[in-house]
Design a protein around this motif. Sequence first.
Motif, PDB file in Angstrom:
ATOM      1  N   SER A  70       0.816  -1.219   0.000  1.00 60.31           N
ATOM      2  CA  SER A  70       0.000   0.000   0.000  1.00 60.31           C
ATOM      3  C   SER A  70       0.851   1.272   0.000  1.00 60.31           C
ATOM      4  CB  SER A  70      -0.982   0.005   1.173  1.00 60.31           C
ATOM      5  OG  SER A  70      -0.284   0.022   2.402  1.00 60.31           O
ATOM      6  N   VAL A  71       1.938   1.306   0.744  1.00 60.24           N
ATOM      7  CA  VAL A  71       2.800   2.487   0.757  1.00 60.24           C
ATOM      8  C   VAL A  71       3.443   2.667  -0.612  1.00 60.24           C
ATOM      9  CG1 VAL A  71       4.917   3.486   1.715  1.00 60.24           C
ATOM     10  CG2 VAL A  71       3.227   2.459   3.242  1.00 60.24           C
ATOM     11  N   SER A  72       3.951   1.587  -1.171  1.00 61.46           N
ATOM     12  CA  SER A  72       4.550   1.639  -2.500  1.00 61.46           C
ATOM     13  C   SER A  72       3.547   2.144  -3.527  1.00 61.46           C
ATOM     14  CB  SER A  72       5.065   0.253  -2.898  1.00 61.46           C
ATOM     15  OG  SER A  72       5.548   0.254  -4.219  1.00 61.46           O
ATOM     16  N   ASN A  73       2.320   1.631  -3.470  1.00 57.42           N
ATOM     17  CA  ASN A  73       1.286   2.071  -4.411  1.00 57.42           C
ATOM     18  C   ASN A  73       1.009   3.560  -4.277  1.00 57.42           C
ATOM     19  OD1 ASN A  73       0.885  -0.432  -5.617  1.00 57.42           O
ATOM     20  ND2 ASN A  73      -0.644  -1.040  -4.109  1.00 57.42           N
ATOM     21  N   ALA A  74       0.933   4.062  -3.048  1.00 54.23           N
ATOM     22  CA  ALA A  74       0.673   5.490  -2.831  1.00 54.23           C
ATOM     23  C   ALA A  74       1.817   6.342  -3.374  1.00 54.23           C
ATOM     24  CB  ALA A  74       0.457   5.763  -1.340  1.00 54.23           C
ATOM     25  N   LEU A  75       3.048   5.911  -3.152  1.00 57.93           N
ATOM     26  CA  LEU A  75       4.204   6.657  -3.645  1.00 57.93           C
ATOM     27  C   LEU A  75       4.235   6.680  -5.169  1.00 57.93           C
ATOM     28  CD1 LEU A  75       6.925   5.354  -1.156  1.00 57.93           C
ATOM     29  CD2 LEU A  75       5.768   7.571  -1.098  1.00 57.93           C
ATOM     30  N   ILE A  76       3.928   5.547  -5.774  1.00 55.46           N
ATOM     31  CA  ILE A  76       3.913   5.473  -7.242  1.00 55.46           C
ATOM     32  C   ILE A  76       2.770   6.304  -7.807  1.00 55.46           C
ATOM     33  CG2 ILE A  76       3.619   3.935  -9.228  1.00 55.46           C
ATOM     34  CD1 ILE A  76       5.168   1.802  -7.559  1.00 55.46           C
ATOM     35  N   HIS A 111       6.366  -3.733 -13.582  1.00 57.84           N
ATOM     36  CA  HIS A 111       4.962  -3.655 -14.006  1.00 57.84           C
ATOM     37  C   HIS A 111       4.277  -2.366 -13.569  1.00 57.84           C
ATOM     38  CE1 HIS A 111       5.724  -7.818 -14.922  1.00 57.84           C
ATOM     39  NE2 HIS A 111       5.839  -8.106 -13.652  1.00 57.84           N
ATOM     40  N   ARG A 112       4.913  -1.547 -12.739  1.00 60.37           N
ATOM     41  CA  ARG A 112       4.332  -0.257 -12.347  1.00 60.37           C
ATOM     42  C   ARG A 112       5.183   0.898 -12.889  1.00 60.37           C
ATOM     43  NH1 ARG A 112       0.720   0.970  -8.128  1.00 60.37           N
ATOM     44  NH2 ARG A 112       0.714   2.947  -9.262  1.00 60.37           N
ATOM     45  N   THR A 113       6.482   0.880 -12.608  1.00 60.02           N
ATOM     46  CA  THR A 113       7.328   1.985 -13.064  1.00 60.02           C
ATOM     47  C   THR A 113       8.362   1.542 -14.098  1.00 60.02           C
ATOM     48  OG1 THR A 113       8.819   1.704 -11.171  1.00 60.02           O
ATOM     49  CG2 THR A 113       7.030   3.319 -10.937  1.00 60.02           C
ATOM     50  N   PHE A 114       8.541   0.258 -14.260  1.00 58.46           N
ATOM     51  CA  PHE A 114       9.384  -0.264 -15.336  1.00 58.46           C
ATOM     52  C   PHE A 114       8.877  -1.648 -15.717  1.00 58.46           C
ATOM     53  CE2 PHE A 114      11.436  -2.138 -11.672  1.00 58.46           C
ATOM     54  CZ  PHE A 114      11.885  -3.379 -12.108  1.00 58.46           C
ATOM     55  N   ALA A 115       9.263  -2.077 -16.913  1.00 58.38           N
ATOM     56  CA  ALA A 115       8.887  -3.403 -17.399  1.00 58.38           C
ATOM     57  C   ALA A 115      10.108  -4.039 -18.043  1.00 58.38           C
ATOM     58  CB  ALA A 115       7.744  -3.304 -18.398  1.00 58.38           C
ATOM     59  N   GLY A 157      16.260   7.443 -15.130  1.00 62.28           N
ATOM     60  CA  GLY A 157      16.175   6.840 -16.459  1.00 62.28           C
ATOM     61  C   GLY A 157      15.586   5.447 -16.428  1.00 62.28           C
ATOM     62  N   PHE A 158      15.904   4.714 -15.396  1.00 61.46           N
ATOM     63  CA  PHE A 158      15.406   3.340 -15.236  1.00 61.46           C
ATOM     64  C   PHE A 158      13.882   3.308 -15.187  1.00 61.46           C
ATOM     65  CE2 PHE A 158      14.421  -0.260 -12.278  1.00 61.46           C
ATOM     66  CZ  PHE A 158      14.839  -1.289 -13.108  1.00 61.46           C
ATOM     67  N   ILE A 159      13.277   4.334 -14.576  1.00 58.17           N
ATOM     68  CA  ILE A 159      11.815   4.371 -14.510  1.00 58.17           C
ATOM     69  C   ILE A 159      11.212   5.251 -15.616  1.00 58.17           C
ATOM     70  CG2 ILE A 159      11.713   3.756 -12.066  1.00 58.17           C
ATOM     71  CD1 ILE A 159      11.225   6.713 -11.393  1.00 58.17           C
ATOM     72  N   GLY A 160      12.058   5.720 -16.541  1.00 59.46           N
ATOM     73  CA  GLY A 160      11.564   6.408 -17.721  1.00 59.46           C
ATOM     74  C   GLY A 160      11.741   7.909 -17.744  1.00 59.46           C
ATOM     75  N   ILE A 161      12.353   8.490 -16.709  1.00 57.75           N
ATOM     76  CA  ILE A 161      12.520   9.950 -16.634  1.00 57.75           C
ATOM     77  C   ILE A 161      13.947  10.295 -17.086  1.00 57.75           C
ATOM     78  CG2 ILE A 161      12.444  11.984 -15.133  1.00 57.75           C
ATOM     79  CD1 ILE A 161      10.545  10.284 -13.303  1.00 57.75           C
ATOM     80  N   THR A 162      14.050  10.759 -18.318  1.00 61.49           N
ATOM     81  CA  THR A 162      15.371  11.035 -18.886  1.00 61.49           C
ATOM     82  C   THR A 162      15.718  12.518 -18.897  1.00 61.49           C
ATOM     83  OG1 THR A 162      14.409  11.044 -21.105  1.00 61.49           O
ATOM     84  CG2 THR A 162      15.336   8.952 -20.316  1.00 61.49           C
ATOM     85  N   ASP A 163      14.747  13.386 -18.656  1.00 62.59           N
ATOM     86  CA  ASP A 163      14.983  14.825 -18.580  1.00 62.59           C
ATOM     87  C   ASP A 163      15.313  15.157 -17.122  1.00 62.59           C
ATOM     88  OD1 ASP A 163      14.978  17.585 -18.606  1.00 62.59           O
ATOM     89  OD2 ASP A 163      12.976  17.790 -19.494  1.00 62.59           O
ATOM     90  N   VAL A 164      16.618  15.150 -16.797  1.00 59.17           N
ATOM     91  CA  VAL A 164      17.073  15.342 -15.415  1.00 59.17           C
ATOM     92  C   VAL A 164      18.040  16.529 -15.374  1.00 59.17           C
ATOM     93  CG1 VAL A 164      18.238  14.284 -13.433  1.00 59.17           C
ATOM     94  CG2 VAL A 164      16.866  12.859 -14.981  1.00 59.17           C
TER      95      VAL A 164
END
Length: 194
Positions: A70-76, A111-115, A157-164
């Motif tokens: 549940s905590v992980s889900n809320a953070l995501i 399956h939530r932030t990366f695949a 980048g691993f979770i898809g955010i490349t504009d850093v």
Amino acid sequence: MKILRIDSSAQTDGAHSRVLMDTFISKLGNVATVVERDLTESLPHVDAEWVAANNTAADDRSLEQNAKLSVSNALIDELEAADTLLIGLPIYNFGVPAALKAWIDQVCRAHRTFAYSQNGPVGLLEGKRAIVVYVSGGTPIGSDIDFASNYIRHIMGFIGITDVTFVAADKHMMDDTALLRATDEIKALANKLS
């Protein structure tokens, strides 16, 4: 603009990373909606039960497994709702604070932030931006003893955010102008985005 602000400094009053992020938010004015996540409010660490719950198909999870995630889900959910992450990164012993590492462990989820694909992992949170406020007493950003900035860039980048973008107040205990330069840089960045 929807901003997820992540504070990871153990200091709540006067922490340089917090002051710089306050400056950024105030300069944006009313153009942004800000959700604040203060990591001094401890997050649970990933353990065997968490891993088992995460490795169970969502439809097959027990009530206990759903509670464990549940905590992980809320953070995501916070991550998914934001278009910009504002991350305070004070350097502790050449790396990221333990509180920030706990957050990373909770949000890096298959399956939530990366695949996984045939070509390796693929980040699922594309189209977002991260602004990282790097603060160190003596560790130069990008140096051989900086084990934080490349790590954070990789995780994003691993979770898809490349504009850093990094705003660095590095070596501020050795350079009296470091905080002033970082303040000017964060103000200019906020003006550019507002």
